[in-house]
Scaffold this motif. Structure first.
Motif, PDB file in Angstrom:
ATOM      1  N   GLN A 356       0.839  -1.193   0.000  1.00 19.77           N
ATOM      2  CA  GLN A 356       0.000   0.000   0.000  1.00 19.77           C
ATOM      3  C   GLN A 356       0.875   1.245   0.000  1.00 19.77           C
ATOM      4  O   GLN A 356       1.910   1.298   0.667  1.00 19.77           O
ATOM      5  CB  GLN A 356      -0.917   0.009   1.237  1.00 19.77           C
ATOM      6  CG  GLN A 356      -1.862  -1.186   1.330  1.00 19.77           C
ATOM      7  CD  GLN A 356      -2.866  -1.215   0.199  1.00 19.77           C
ATOM      8  OE1 GLN A 356      -3.407  -0.171  -0.196  1.00 19.77           O
ATOM      9  NE2 GLN A 356      -3.124  -2.413  -0.328  1.00 19.77           N
ATOM     10  N   VAL A 357       0.457   2.256  -0.771  1.00 24.02           N
ATOM     11  CA  VAL A 357       1.198   3.515  -0.824  1.00 24.02           C
ATOM     12  C   VAL A 357       0.859   4.334   0.419  1.00 24.02           C
ATOM     13  O   VAL A 357      -0.288   4.722   0.628  1.00 24.02           O
ATOM     14  CB  VAL A 357       0.846   4.311  -2.101  1.00 24.02           C
ATOM     15  CG1 VAL A 357       1.608   5.631  -2.121  1.00 24.02           C
ATOM     16  CG2 VAL A 357       1.183   3.499  -3.350  1.00 24.02           C
ATOM     17  N   GLU A 358       1.890   4.552   1.257  1.00 25.61           N
ATOM     18  CA  GLU A 358       1.690   5.300   2.493  1.00 25.61           C
ATOM     19  C   GLU A 358       2.177   6.737   2.386  1.00 25.61           C
ATOM     20  O   GLU A 358       1.941   7.540   3.286  1.00 25.61           O
ATOM     21  CB  GLU A 358       2.430   4.604   3.649  1.00 25.61           C
ATOM     22  CG  GLU A 358       1.913   3.208   3.959  1.00 25.61           C
ATOM     23  CD  GLU A 358       0.479   3.234   4.462  1.00 25.61           C
ATOM     24  OE1 GLU A 358       0.062   4.242   5.068  1.00 25.61           O
ATOM     25  OE2 GLU A 358      -0.239   2.243   4.219  1.00 25.61           O
ATOM     26  N   GLY A 359       2.868   7.061   1.306  1.00 23.23           N
ATOM     27  CA  GLY A 359       3.376   8.412   1.143  1.00 23.23           C
ATOM     28  C   GLY A 359       4.262   8.516  -0.076  1.00 23.23           C
ATOM     29  O   GLY A 359       4.299   7.602  -0.919  1.00 23.23           O
ATOM     30  N   ILE A 360       4.996   9.620  -0.166  1.00 22.29           N
ATOM     31  CA  ILE A 360       5.829   9.883  -1.332  1.00 22.29           C
ATOM     32  C   ILE A 360       7.176  10.443  -0.878  1.00 22.29           C
ATOM     33  O   ILE A 360       7.240  11.266   0.042  1.00 22.29           O
ATOM     34  CB  ILE A 360       5.156  10.922  -2.277  1.00 22.29           C
ATOM     35  CG1 ILE A 360       3.839  10.368  -2.816  1.00 22.29           C
ATOM     36  CG2 ILE A 360       6.100  11.316  -3.414  1.00 22.29           C
ATOM     37  CD1 ILE A 360       4.000   9.211  -3.771  1.00 22.29           C
ATOM     38  N   TYR A 361       8.253   9.951  -1.520  1.00 20.79           N
ATOM     39  CA  TYR A 361       9.548  10.600  -1.386  1.00 20.79           C
ATOM     40  C   TYR A 361       9.713  11.545  -2.577  1.00 20.79           C
ATOM     41  O   TYR A 361       9.576  11.129  -3.739  1.00 20.79           O
ATOM     42  CB  TYR A 361      10.686   9.586  -1.415  1.00 20.79           C
ATOM     43  CG  TYR A 361      10.873   8.820  -0.131  1.00 20.79           C
ATOM     44  CD1 TYR A 361      10.982   9.489   1.085  1.00 20.79           C
ATOM     45  CD2 TYR A 361      10.952   7.425  -0.132  1.00 20.79           C
ATOM     46  CE1 TYR A 361      11.158   8.782   2.255  1.00 20.79           C
ATOM     47  CE2 TYR A 361      11.124   6.715   1.037  1.00 20.79           C
ATOM     48  CZ  TYR A 361      11.222   7.406   2.231  1.00 20.79           C
ATOM     49  OH  TYR A 361      11.386   6.712   3.394  1.00 20.79           O
ATOM     50  N   ALA A 362       9.999  12.784  -2.291  1.00 17.44           N
ATOM     51  CA  ALA A 362      10.275  13.766  -3.331  1.00 17.44           C
ATOM     52  C   ALA A 362      11.756  14.117  -3.255  1.00 17.44           C
ATOM     53  O   ALA A 362      12.223  14.648  -2.243  1.00 17.44           O
ATOM     54  CB  ALA A 362       9.413  15.002  -3.141  1.00 17.44           C
TER      55      ALA A 362
END
Length: 733
Positions: A356-362
């Motif tokens: 599951q996608v829990e967030g994003i690294y930018a």
């Protein structure tokens, strides 16, 4: 009623109230008295037993044992305890425990019996419970042990063998501290002795390392219970569980987290950790520097707060696309709140947890400098594309940054193929002088001056081009090197012409030397026989009448003519070698060629009893003219045979070795040798001889040297009189 009689009645009443069965019987075992409890225990009324023998109600399998015991023990006058099975009135079995005493004076046996059946059931339940507990202790995940107050093992469960590999006997009598890791021992002892003062207390979750039988350290989690006041245990109970896998997993997780944290914190690019709503949960030092803000003013804010209003819609769309699970990479322009334009490379990576996608690294990289350089190079390319010379631009580290179309056409390399690489890694080959590259680096990068050099460049297709290079360092305002511009000019034709001139000069020098040698031969070797012939011709007419004298003159004239013919043939052979290379070069196996030469002179070898040893481990393949190679080998071998020492058997050792671009053939003998101090300058001259005990012209070594030079090779010699001579022939490899 008299007092004794009253006491007797009271005693009987007391006996009849007891749950234990009291009775008396005579020497034959006949019941004389039975208390009322016999009805509850045996199902008989007292009156039904009085007058009967107690052996009549014994369970048959116990009959013999009871009878023997009665005869042996009951009449000794001692208190006897025994236990046997009896039959109830209803035929069921009951287990009675008896205490008997035989009164010798009255000849009556007094006894008390109590039912043991219920006690047996209780014991069986206790044994069953103990077995279940033992099975659990021996086969469960935990190791249950009991130690003394000094830590000495008193009880060890079987599970310790299964988990740690120790047989129980290896631990009993030893202290548990002997197996604790040296780094943990003080901590473990401190806790152990501290809790000995707390009776019935329990310490939980005390992890420490314990050595297994195979020497490996296991992590144990132990519950310590002080049961020293428990009479059934009288010790300290250690309930341990092997948590090695858990500890190692935690350590790996910790290491992974530390690596991630180190990567996150020290990443050269700005890194932001966003939750699913777009709020910033983490930012590294580079991110703070990019935004020019402190960490506490960035965390927990939505990323839109730091994006220029004109870009917010586009960034939100990219964020939503990444939340769906897709990574994105693009170059874009970042505008800060002061409208400052920053070229950035943006990478968005979904953070997946259990799928599951829990967030994003930018990940944001400032590429302003690279973009500015690219724009400058684009301007330069407009001009450079019209220039026929190759133009190369490198960064301050010397790596390709840009090349023009002329360079690509000359070398075959496109910019995409070589960008970011060092020129020396791409354009060098076996004949490239790497020292030139080092000089260029020193002058351009260190001294920062204009540099001109010539170098051989290798192109993509393997062809070579001679170049004239002109390097111009480009410096920034601070005087630091920013990049380097190099203009290349093809000077291959000039270099070829130079090489031709060098070869022509060498050839002229060689021919001049040959002419000097020829003049020497003409003036010395030809003059003597010609003068002799002329003198004899003048004498012949005067002596025609004297036949004997005339015949002698004619004979001498014939000898002088033969010597003149020999000199002319020698000159012709030498001039032929010098002037022509009519035979084509071909692959030659030196070992095969040598065996052919030896076969041709085998009779001479056997006559001299010479031993020839060969070692071609250094190589045996050359590319040369076969007739010349055969002549060279034959001359050197026959010389070794002719000039052998009479004092020892002749040995000839032949071996090969590689030296740079040459394959060297070495032939060593133990013959007479040559005094090189005296004859070094004459060694390869024509008609020079150093030993006169055998026939020879002094032509062989001169021919060998002439042939080696014609093949582009080299010859050298080492020699000591009365020790031997070594010739070293270096053929181009």
């Amino acid at each position: 009623m008299e007092e004794p009689e009253k006491q007797k009645i009271n005693l009987q009443n007391f006996i009849h109230l007891s749950r234990e069965m009291s009775c008396a019987f005579d020497a034959e075992g006949t019941f004389l008295f039975v208390s009322n409890s016999c009805q509850q225990i045996l199902g008989y009324l007292p009156a039904e037993l009085i007058g009967r023998k107690f052996l009549e109600i014994i369970y048959f399998p116990d009959y013999q044992k009871v009878q023997s015991a009665w005869e042996e023990k009951f009449f000794l006058g001692e208190v006897v305890e025994t236990s046997y099975h009896y039959l109830r009135k209803d035929g069921s079995l009951v287990h009675l425990e008896w205490v008997l005493h035989w009164d010798r004076e009255e000849r009556i046996s007094y006894c008390v019996a109590r039912e043991r059946t219920q006690l047996d059931l209780t014991t069986q339940k206790l044994l069953a419970a103990e077995a279940r507990y033992r099975a659990l202790a021996d086969n469960g995940y935990d190791m249950v042990n009991i130690v003394s107050t000094e830590g000495e093992y008193k009880f060890v469960s079987d599970s310790i063998t299964r988990i740690l590999g120790y047989p129980q006997e290896d631990l009993l009598g030893k202290t548990c501290f002997e197996f604790v890791h040296p780094e943990d021992i003080d901590f473990v002892k401190h806790l152990f002795y501290q809790y000995l003062t707390k009776i019935n207390s329990t310490i939980e979750n005390v992890p420490f390392r314990f050595r297994a039988a195979n020497g490996r350290w296991h992590w144990l989690e132990t519950v310590v219970t002080n049961q020293t006041d428990n009479h059934a245990i009288k010790g300290v109970v250690l309930k341990s569980r092997d948590i090695t896998d858990r500890i190692e997993a935690e350590q790996k997780l910790k290491e992974s987290e530390q690596r991630y944290k180190s990567l996150f914190e020290h990443h050269p690019d700005a890194v932001f950790s966003l939750d699913r709503t777009g709020r910033i949960q983490g930012v590294n030092t580079s991110g703070c520097q990019l935004l020019q803000q402190e960490e506490n003013t960035i965390l927990h804010h939505h990323f839109n707060r730091f994006i220029h209003p004109r870009q917010q819609a586009n960034c939100r769309q990219l964020f939503q696309n990444s939340i769906s699970g897709t990574s994105y990479y693009l170059d874009t322009v970042f505008l800060d709140h002061r409208e400052r334009r920053i070229d950035i490379s943006l990478t968005l990576i979904p953070i997946l947890v259990d799928g599951q996608v829990e967030g994003i690294y930018a990940i944001v990289r400032d590429i302003s400098v690279a973009k500015e350089t690219e724009r400058e190079l684009q301007k330069l390319s407009v001009v450079a594309s019209k220039v026929k010379n190759g133009i190369v631009v490198t960064d301050k580290h010397g790596k390709f940054e840009w090349v023009n179309e002329a360079f690509s056409q000359e070398t075959g390399f496109t910019l995409e193929e070589i960008k970011g690489k060092y020129p020396a890694d791409v354009l060098s080959g076996p004949e490239t002088e790497m020292e030139v590259h080092r000089r260029i680096h020193q002058k351009v990068s260190v001294e920062k001056v204009l540099v001109r050099e010539e170098i051989l460049r290798y192109n993509k297709d393997g062809s070579t081009t001679w170049l004239h290079l002109e390097f111009t360092p480009i410096l920034d305002e601070a005087g630091e090197l920013k990049r380097v511009v190099c203009i290349t000019t093809d000077i291959t034709e000039i270099k070829v012409a130079q090489q031709d001139r060098i070869m022509l000069t060498e050839d002229l020098l060689r021919q001049n030397k040959d002419l000097q040698q020829f003049a020497y031969i003409v003036s010395h070797n030809l003059r003597a026989p010609v003068a002799n012939i002329l003198g004899l011709v003048q004498l012949l007419p005067r002596n025609l009448e004297h036949k004997e004298t005339a015949a002698k003159i004619i004979k001498n004239l014939h000898g002088a003519s033969e010597r003149l013919d020999g000199v002319i043939r020698d000159l012709n052979q030498i001039l032929t070698i010098r002037s022509q290379m009519v035979e084509l070069k071909e692959p030659i196996d030196l070992k095969t060629e040598l065996l052919g030469v030896i076969s041709g002179i085998q009779q001479q070898v056997e006559a001299c009893r010479a031993a020839i040893y060969t070692d071609f481990s250094g190589g045996k393949e050359i590319f040369s003219v076969r007739s010349y190679v055969t002549s060279i080998l034959q001359n050197l071998l026959t010389n070794a045979l002719k000039y052998r020492s009479p004092d020892r058997p002749l040995e000839i050792n032949i071996q090969t070795e590689k030296e740079e671009e040459y394959l060297c053939f070495q032939i060593k003998d133990n013959g007479l040798g040559i005094n090189l101090k005296k004859e070094k300058d004459n060694l390869f001259k024509l008609y020079k001889r150093f030993h006169f005990h055998t026939e020879g012209k002094g032509l062989g070594l001169h021919l060998v040297k002439t042939q080696m030079e014609s093949l582009g090779g080299k010859i050298s010699v080492e020699s000591t009189p009365q020790v031997g001579t070594t010739f070293k022939l270096c053929f181009p490899h």
